[in-house]
Design a protein around this motif. Structure first.
Motif, PDB file in Angstrom:
ATOM      1  N   ARG A 142     -28.298  -2.189 -73.325  1.00 51.08           N
ATOM      2  CA  ARG A 142     -28.595  -2.566 -74.531  1.00 51.08           C
ATOM      3  C   ARG A 142     -30.045  -2.517 -74.720  1.00 51.08           C
ATOM      4  O   ARG A 142     -30.886  -2.420 -74.010  1.00 51.08           O
ATOM      5  CB  ARG A 142     -28.530  -4.179 -74.560  1.00 51.08           C
ATOM      6  CG  ARG A 142     -28.611  -4.802 -75.710  1.00 51.08           C
ATOM      7  CD  ARG A 142     -29.378  -6.091 -75.692  1.00 51.08           C
ATOM      8  NE  ARG A 142     -30.583  -6.133 -75.056  1.00 51.08           N
ATOM      9  CZ  ARG A 142     -31.674  -5.742 -75.781  1.00 51.08           C
ATOM     10  NH1 ARG A 142     -31.961  -5.521 -76.995  1.00 51.08           N
ATOM     11  NH2 ARG A 142     -33.077  -5.582 -75.266  1.00 51.08           N
ATOM     12  N   TRP A 143     -30.327  -1.897 -76.123  1.00 52.11           N
ATOM     13  CA  TRP A 143     -31.682  -1.755 -76.503  1.00 52.11           C
ATOM     14  C   TRP A 143     -31.496  -1.868 -78.236  1.00 52.11           C
ATOM     15  O   TRP A 143     -30.285  -2.107 -78.829  1.00 52.11           O
ATOM     16  CB  TRP A 143     -32.247  -0.376 -76.171  1.00 52.11           C
ATOM     17  CG  TRP A 143     -31.520   0.763 -76.694  1.00 52.11           C
ATOM     18  CD1 TRP A 143     -30.272   1.177 -76.369  1.00 52.11           C
ATOM     19  CD2 TRP A 143     -32.408   1.950 -77.409  1.00 52.11           C
ATOM     20  NE1 TRP A 143     -29.856   2.529 -77.050  1.00 52.11           N
ATOM     21  CE2 TRP A 143     -31.145   2.975 -77.739  1.00 52.11           C
ATOM     22  CE3 TRP A 143     -33.507   1.814 -78.277  1.00 52.11           C
ATOM     23  CZ2 TRP A 143     -31.278   3.851 -78.649  1.00 52.11           C
ATOM     24  CZ3 TRP A 143     -33.443   2.711 -79.100  1.00 52.11           C
ATOM     25  CH2 TRP A 143     -32.329   4.043 -79.247  1.00 52.11           C
ATOM     26  N   SER A 144     -32.734  -1.674 -78.794  1.00 57.62           N
ATOM     27  CA  SER A 144     -32.745  -1.858 -80.307  1.00 57.62           C
ATOM     28  C   SER A 144     -33.192  -0.682 -80.824  1.00 57.62           C
ATOM     29  O   SER A 144     -34.276  -0.681 -81.031  1.00 57.62           O
ATOM     30  CB  SER A 144     -33.885  -3.114 -80.540  1.00 57.62           C
ATOM     31  OG  SER A 144     -33.634  -4.217 -79.774  1.00 57.62           O
TER      32      SER A 144
ATOM     33  N   ARG B 212     -33.589   2.090 -83.997  1.00 56.36           N
ATOM     34  CA  ARG B 212     -33.715   2.059 -85.284  1.00 56.36           C
ATOM     35  C   ARG B 212     -32.943   3.134 -85.965  1.00 56.36           C
ATOM     36  O   ARG B 212     -32.772   2.912 -87.364  1.00 56.36           O
ATOM     37  CB  ARG B 212     -35.352   2.211 -85.721  1.00 56.36           C
ATOM     38  CG  ARG B 212     -36.131   1.113 -85.330  1.00 56.36           C
ATOM     39  CD  ARG B 212     -37.828   1.778 -85.355  1.00 56.36           C
ATOM     40  NE  ARG B 212     -38.411   0.468 -84.707  1.00 56.36           N
ATOM     41  CZ  ARG B 212     -38.767   0.315 -83.633  1.00 56.36           C
ATOM     42  NH1 ARG B 212     -38.399   1.357 -82.919  1.00 56.36           N
ATOM     43  NH2 ARG B 212     -39.298  -0.442 -83.219  1.00 56.36           N
TER      44      ARG B 212
ATOM     45  N   ASN C 293     -39.155  -2.084 -91.444  1.00 54.97           N
ATOM     46  CA  ASN C 293     -37.548  -2.595 -91.336  1.00 54.97           C
ATOM     47  C   ASN C 293     -36.948  -2.111 -92.573  1.00 54.97           C
ATOM     48  O   ASN C 293     -35.656  -1.873 -92.660  1.00 54.97           O
ATOM     49  CB  ASN C 293     -37.625  -4.185 -91.394  1.00 54.97           C
ATOM     50  CG  ASN C 293     -38.152  -4.477 -89.908  1.00 54.97           C
ATOM     51  OD1 ASN C 293     -38.340  -4.183 -89.158  1.00 54.97           O
ATOM     52  ND2 ASN C 293     -38.410  -5.861 -89.984  1.00 54.97           N
TER      53      ASN C 293
ATOM     54  N   TRP D  69     -35.528   1.585 -91.909  1.00 53.70           N
ATOM     55  CA  TRP D  69     -34.505   2.151 -91.313  1.00 53.70           C
ATOM     56  C   TRP D  69     -33.187   1.005 -91.134  1.00 53.70           C
ATOM     57  O   TRP D  69     -32.168   1.592 -91.363  1.00 53.70           O
ATOM     58  CB  TRP D  69     -35.116   2.178 -89.852  1.00 53.70           C
ATOM     59  CG  TRP D  69     -35.388   0.839 -89.173  1.00 53.70           C
ATOM     60  CD1 TRP D  69     -36.981   0.663 -89.023  1.00 53.70           C
ATOM     61  CD2 TRP D  69     -34.890  -0.162 -88.645  1.00 53.70           C
ATOM     62  NE1 TRP D  69     -37.071  -0.557 -88.543  1.00 53.70           N
ATOM     63  CE2 TRP D  69     -35.748  -1.077 -88.328  1.00 53.70           C
ATOM     64  CE3 TRP D  69     -33.475  -0.395 -88.379  1.00 53.70           C
ATOM     65  CZ2 TRP D  69     -35.468  -2.330 -87.628  1.00 53.70           C
ATOM     66  CZ3 TRP D  69     -32.986  -1.678 -87.615  1.00 53.70           C
ATOM     67  CH2 TRP D  69     -34.082  -2.690 -87.378  1.00 53.70           C
TER      68      TRP D  69
ATOM     69  N   HIS E 236     -30.172  -4.955 -83.686  1.00 55.42           N
ATOM     70  CA  HIS E 236     -31.574  -4.639 -83.718  1.00 55.42           C
ATOM     71  C   HIS E 236     -31.834  -6.043 -84.395  1.00 55.42           C
ATOM     72  O   HIS E 236     -31.748  -6.048 -85.538  1.00 55.42           O
ATOM     73  CB  HIS E 236     -32.088  -3.763 -84.474  1.00 55.42           C
ATOM     74  CG  HIS E 236     -33.547  -3.383 -84.055  1.00 55.42           C
ATOM     75  ND1 HIS E 236     -33.967  -2.032 -83.886  1.00 55.42           N
ATOM     76  CD2 HIS E 236     -34.623  -4.298 -84.004  1.00 55.42           C
ATOM     77  CE1 HIS E 236     -35.394  -2.112 -83.893  1.00 55.42           C
ATOM     78  NE2 HIS E 236     -35.829  -3.628 -83.915  1.00 55.42           N
ATOM     79  N   GLN E 237     -32.633  -6.892 -83.754  1.00 54.80           N
ATOM     80  CA  GLN E 237     -32.963  -8.343 -84.336  1.00 54.80           C
ATOM     81  C   GLN E 237     -34.231  -8.137 -85.108  1.00 54.80           C
ATOM     82  O   GLN E 237     -35.020  -7.331 -84.423  1.00 54.80           O
ATOM     83  CB  GLN E 237     -33.091  -9.314 -83.195  1.00 54.80           C
ATOM     84  CG  GLN E 237     -32.013  -9.453 -82.216  1.00 54.80           C
ATOM     85  CD  GLN E 237     -32.110 -10.707 -81.262  1.00 54.80           C
ATOM     86  OE1 GLN E 237     -32.510 -11.809 -81.516  1.00 54.80           O
ATOM     87  NE2 GLN E 237     -31.660 -10.144 -80.053  1.00 54.80           N
ATOM     88  N   MET E 238     -34.356  -8.575 -86.256  1.00 58.49           N
ATOM     89  CA  MET E 238     -35.466  -8.757 -87.059  1.00 58.49           C
ATOM     90  C   MET E 238     -36.227  -9.853 -87.418  1.00 58.49           C
ATOM     91  O   MET E 238     -35.459 -10.928 -87.855  1.00 58.49           O
ATOM     92  CB  MET E 238     -35.230  -7.887 -88.085  1.00 58.49           C
ATOM     93  CG  MET E 238     -34.840  -6.434 -88.142  1.00 58.49           C
ATOM     94  SD  MET E 238     -34.631  -5.666 -89.580  1.00 58.49           S
ATOM     95  CE  MET E 238     -33.013  -6.134 -89.800  1.00 58.49           C
ATOM     96  N   GLY E 239     -37.414 -10.149 -87.199  1.00 57.49           N
ATOM     97  CA  GLY E 239     -38.103 -11.426 -87.995  1.00 57.49           C
ATOM     98  C   GLY E 239     -38.686 -10.815 -89.097  1.00 57.49           C
ATOM     99  O   GLY E 239     -39.444 -11.967 -89.980  1.00 57.49           O
ATOM    100  N   GLY E 240     -38.915  -9.600 -89.562  1.00 52.13           N
ATOM    101  CA  GLY E 240     -39.573  -8.951 -90.544  1.00 52.13           C
ATOM    102  C   GLY E 240     -38.896  -8.964 -91.934  1.00 52.13           C
ATOM    103  O   GLY E 240     -38.431  -8.033 -92.025  1.00 52.13           O
TER     104      GLY E 240
ATOM    105  N   THR F 151     -33.377 -15.252 -88.035  1.00 49.22           N
ATOM    106  CA  THR F 151     -33.412 -13.647 -87.874  1.00 49.22           C
ATOM    107  C   THR F 151     -32.428 -12.965 -88.932  1.00 49.22           C
ATOM    108  O   THR F 151     -31.650 -13.718 -89.386  1.00 49.22           O
ATOM    109  CB  THR F 151     -33.214 -13.535 -86.498  1.00 49.22           C
ATOM    110  OG1 THR F 151     -32.078 -13.724 -86.019  1.00 49.22           O
ATOM    111  CG2 THR F 151     -34.561 -13.685 -85.807  1.00 49.22           C
TER     112      THR F 151
ATOM    113  N   ARG G  51     -39.276   2.845 -72.562  1.00 51.69           N
ATOM    114  CA  ARG G  51     -39.402   1.375 -72.640  1.00 51.69           C
ATOM    115  C   ARG G  51     -39.888   0.455 -71.655  1.00 51.69           C
ATOM    116  O   ARG G  51     -39.919   1.052 -70.674  1.00 51.69           O
ATOM    117  CB  ARG G  51     -37.817   0.851 -72.819  1.00 51.69           C
ATOM    118  CG  ARG G  51     -37.042   1.600 -73.955  1.00 51.69           C
ATOM    119  CD  ARG G  51     -35.466   1.158 -73.573  1.00 51.69           C
ATOM    120  NE  ARG G  51     -35.341  -0.336 -73.824  1.00 51.69           N
ATOM    121  CZ  ARG G  51     -34.206  -1.153 -73.233  1.00 51.69           C
ATOM    122  NH1 ARG G  51     -33.537  -0.747 -72.586  1.00 51.69           N
ATOM    123  NH2 ARG G  51     -34.451  -2.398 -73.626  1.00 51.69           N
TER     124      ARG G  51
ATOM    125  N   ARG H 128     -41.627  -3.078 -69.684  1.00 54.22           N
ATOM    126  CA  ARG H 128     -41.435  -4.537 -69.444  1.00 54.22           C
ATOM    127  C   ARG H 128     -42.486  -4.968 -68.469  1.00 54.22           C
ATOM    128  O   ARG H 128     -42.491  -4.004 -67.690  1.00 54.22           O
ATOM    129  CB  ARG H 128     -40.093  -4.991 -68.971  1.00 54.22           C
ATOM    130  CG  ARG H 128     -38.796  -4.812 -70.138  1.00 54.22           C
ATOM    131  CD  ARG H 128     -38.936  -5.760 -71.046  1.00 54.22           C
ATOM    132  NE  ARG H 128     -37.771  -5.971 -71.905  1.00 54.22           N
ATOM    133  CZ  ARG H 128     -37.421  -5.341 -73.054  1.00 54.22           C
ATOM    134  NH1 ARG H 128     -38.182  -4.287 -73.402  1.00 54.22           N
ATOM    135  NH2 ARG H 128     -36.411  -5.570 -73.739  1.00 54.22           N
TER     136      ARG H 128
END
Ligand SMILES: Cc1cc2nc3c(=O)[nH]c(=O)nc-3n(C[C@H](O)[C@H](O)[C@H](O)COP(=O)(O)O)c2cc1C
Length: 203
Positions: free
Chosen positions: A34-36, A38, A93, A96, A144-148, A168, A193, A195
């Motif tokens: 899993r990754w986010s 664009r 955001n 994409w 792909h989660q977004m707060g923007g 979100t 990536r 972490r």
């Protein structure tokens, strides 16, 4: 998209880019993969049925007092809801995320049934979204989660009223080719990536 197509796209997606996490301990493939992204596959279209398994996974996530405070509003590329969400996206955001097959607004109920503040409302929504993301990944769909985004405009245009609160927006769909992105965004997409090590946050 038919299930076999989702499977096919999953294989193509792997061929394009796996971006698999490098882990110090073995974890489930679906978590490592899993990754986010664009870059989304702009030729892919989804229906509510394609998102059914991911919403089912969200449904079965735990929540404080089993209040299940989450709800979701889904826009599919080309429909009015999708366009209303796109109109509120900010910064990168806006460039994409419109290429995703679906945009999902995540909402939580801030009150309990007796009208008290539900202190777990956002926590529980986040956990439901985590389950959604992992099930989607298993079905060949990236999230792909977004707060923007402009939360006030989106709250108004979708008619979300208290005690419900938007938290979100999720871009959902099969991942695409990073070459379709601008140079700046492609660079971010292809960057290693990173972490913290587990030892930095567990004691
Ligand atoms: C609550 C939340 C808000 C986020 N907002 C944005 C955003 O507005 N734009 C964006 O490109 N990524 C956003 N992200 C994605 C994170 O940047 C991403 O998950 C993080 O860099 C880790 O990358 P990975 O998901 O590929 O492992 C958000 C993620 C979360 C959980």
């Amino acid at each position: 998209m038919a299930p076999f197509l989702v499977e096919l796209v999953h294989h193509q997606q792997k061929a394009i880019m796996t971006n698999r996490a490098t882990t110090s301990f073995p974890i489930l493939d679906v978590l490592a993969e899993r990754w986010s992204p664009r870059a989304f596959d702009q030729s892919a279209t989804l229906t509510m049925a394609d998102l059914g398994p991911a919403f089912e996974a969200a449904r079965w996530s735990p929540s404080a007092n089993n209040l299940q405070p989450w709800s979701f509003i889904v826009g599919f590329r080309g429909d009015e809801t999708f366009d209303a969400i796109v109109a509120t996206l900010s910064g990168f955001n806006a460039s994409w995320a419109p290429h995703a097959s679906a945009l999902v607004v995540t909402i939580t109920n801030t009150l309990t049934a007796s009208g008290r503040q539900n202190v777990s409302a956002r926590y529980d929504l986040g956990q439901a979204v985590a389950h959604f993301s992992i099930q989607a990944q298993a079905n060949g769909l990236s999230v792909h989660q977004m707060g923007g985004f402009d939360i006030e405009t989106l709250t108004d245009s979708l008619g979300v009223n208290e005690p419900l609160e938007i938290v979100t927006v999720l871009a959902v769909g099969p991942a695409g080719d990073p070459a379709t992105l601008s140079d700046e965004m492609a660079e971010r997409e292809l960057a290693p990536r990173e972490r913290k090590d587990v030892s930095e946050f567990v004691r």
